[in-house]
Enzyme design. Structure first.
Site, mmCIF file in Angstrom:
data_model
loop_
_atom_site.group_PDB
_atom_site.id
_atom_site.type_symbol
_atom_site.label_atom_id
_atom_site.label_comp_id
_atom_site.label_asym_id
_atom_site.label_seq_id
_atom_site.Cartn_x
_atom_site.Cartn_y
_atom_site.Cartn_z
ATOM 1 N N ASP A 81 -2.895 -0.901 47.224
ATOM 2 C CA ASP A 81 -4.058 -1.612 47.767
ATOM 3 C C ASP A 81 -3.532 -2.646 48.752
ATOM 4 O O ASP A 81 -2.726 -3.507 48.385
ATOM 5 C CB ASP A 81 -4.811 -2.300 46.608
ATOM 6 C CG ASP A 81 -6.154 -2.862 47.051
ATOM 7 O OD1 ASP A 81 -6.260 -3.349 48.209
ATOM 8 O OD2 ASP A 81 -7.105 -2.817 46.248
ATOM 9 N N SER A 158 -8.963 -1.581 65.190
ATOM 10 C CA SER A 158 -10.034 -2.568 65.259
ATOM 11 C C SER A 158 -11.377 -1.865 65.492
ATOM 12 O O SER A 158 -11.580 -0.731 65.042
ATOM 13 C CB SER A 158 -9.701 -3.562 66.377
ATOM 14 O OG SER A 158 -10.636 -4.617 66.391
ATOM 15 N N LYS A 176 -13.045 -7.643 61.870
ATOM 16 C CA LYS A 176 -12.351 -7.066 63.038
ATOM 17 C C LYS A 176 -12.119 -8.114 64.124
ATOM 18 O O LYS A 176 -11.134 -8.029 64.869
ATOM 19 C CB LYS A 176 -13.136 -5.875 63.592
ATOM 20 C CG LYS A 176 -13.265 -4.701 62.620
ATOM 21 C CD LYS A 176 -11.929 -4.057 62.246
ATOM 22 C CE LYS A 176 -12.128 -2.746 61.503
ATOM 23 N NZ LYS A 176 -10.883 -2.143 61.030
ATOM 24 N N ILE A 205 -16.582 8.250 66.996
ATOM 25 C CA ILE A 205 -15.648 9.390 67.002
ATOM 26 C C ILE A 205 -16.189 10.445 66.041
ATOM 27 O O ILE A 205 -16.419 10.142 64.864
ATOM 28 C CB ILE A 205 -14.234 8.943 66.544
ATOM 29 C CG1 ILE A 205 -13.710 7.753 67.373
ATOM 30 C CG2 ILE A 205 -13.261 10.125 66.578
ATOM 31 C CD1 ILE A 205 -13.482 8.012 68.836
#
Ligand code: COA
Length: 290
Positions: A81, A158, A176, A205
């Protein structure tokens, strides 16, 4: 199934063996974006280590990516993690033991879901900021000795969400924005020791986990509003990655490479399509616990 194949090397824009002898360490390497980044690096000669939380998913991805190039080595580092810097330090130790070094780092592990302010608990906000921002910091922290020794380079994954206000993405936008700030400051601090730091900001995307979470109804209607009139492909992200790690970018640091077909310039983020109808309903409904 891998996204790329050997045609990426034979018919693509890049020289085969560009990254021969190099090693890339990738958090979130079993997820869609970071996975294709790893595939491209491996196809072009690098070995890789991928970090993930889920053992089966990470092991399978490592095996698949390794099958792309004969003689390549891709190490699976599951049960890590990124919020825990000690777990990452252990993963780095294993990578160096198995692959000898780390030259490139991709800090891509991320968490996301759609939630308006009313339905975003303090802990939910903290979870995403911890994975995306603290996790990115921890990744570089754990890799620093290797980066310094090998004059390496970092890519943070990002987003463009924080360039304007995107509803239902308060937590990710805040995280971000921090990632961009982290990368810029690292570029300045690390420049004199020969280590570069940049971000890639993917837009919409196709076929990614992010898109299926953020636009479950599909993105067909959005296409026409993207200046380049199509969704991004995973290969678009692979190519941006290869460029930033390649010698072609050796004077590029502290930059954010936006790979979105010009999308963010027309200001339509996830959750904006029917603004403010759904948002008004969400803010009026009973919310999450504090
Ligand atoms: N809407 C609102 N709150 C949500 C939520 C949603 N869809 N999903 C999770 N949360 C909240 C939880 O309720 C919890 O808050 P609470 O304690 O106040 O109830 C908090 O977020 C943490 O959730 P938990 O599941 O315990 O955290 P986690 O650390 O195991 O998971 C997440 C992290 C929440 C980011 C989870 O979505 C995740 O694991 N994502 C990984 C994969 C991913 O998001 N990939 C996308 C890449 S773009």
């Amino acid at each position: 199934m891998p996204t790329l194949n050997e045609t990426y090397v034979t018919k693509g824009s890049w020289r085969p063996n560009l990254f021969e002898g190099k090693v890339v360490f990738v958090t979130g390497g079993a997820g869609s974006i970071c996975r294709v980044q790893t595939e491209a690096m491996v196809l072009l000669g690098a070995n890789a280590a991928i970090v993930g939380r889920n053992k089966q998913k990470t092991d399978e991805a490592a095996k698949d990516i390794q099958s792309l190039r004969k003689g390549s080595k891709v190490v699976s580092l599951p049960d890590v993690d990124v919020r825990d810097v000690k777990q990452l330090a252990e993963a780095v130790k294993k990578t160096v033991a198995e692959l000898g070094r780390i030259d490139f780092v991709i800090a891509g592990a991320a968490g996301n879901f759609l939630a308006d302010f009313n339905h975003l608990s303090s802990n939910a906000f903290k979870s995403v900021v911890s994975i995306d921002l603290l996790g990115s910091y921890n990744t570089v922290k754990a890799c620093f000795e290797e980066l310094r020794k090998n004059k390496g380079a970092i890519i943070f994954v990002s987003a463009t969400l924080h360039y304007y206000g995107v509803p239902f993405q308060i937590h990710v936008g805040a995280a971000k924005a921090g990632v961009d700030a982290l990368s810029n400051a690292l570029a300045v601090e690390f420049g004199p020791i020969g280590v570069r730091s940049n971000c890639i900001a993917p837009g919409p995307i196709e076929g990614t986990e992010g898109m299926s979470r953020l636009a479950p109804k599909g993105l067909e209607s959005v296409k026409s509003k993207i200046p380049l009139q199509r969704l991004g492909t995973k290969q678009d992200i692979a190519d941006a990655t290869v460029y930033l790690f390649s010698p072609a970018a050796e004077f590029v640091t502290g930059d954010v490479l936006v790979v979105d077909g010009g999308s963010w310039q027309v200001s339509q983020g996830a959750g904006s399509q029917d603004y403010p109808v759904t948002l008004k309903k969400a803010l009026a409904a009973p919310g999450a616990k504090l």
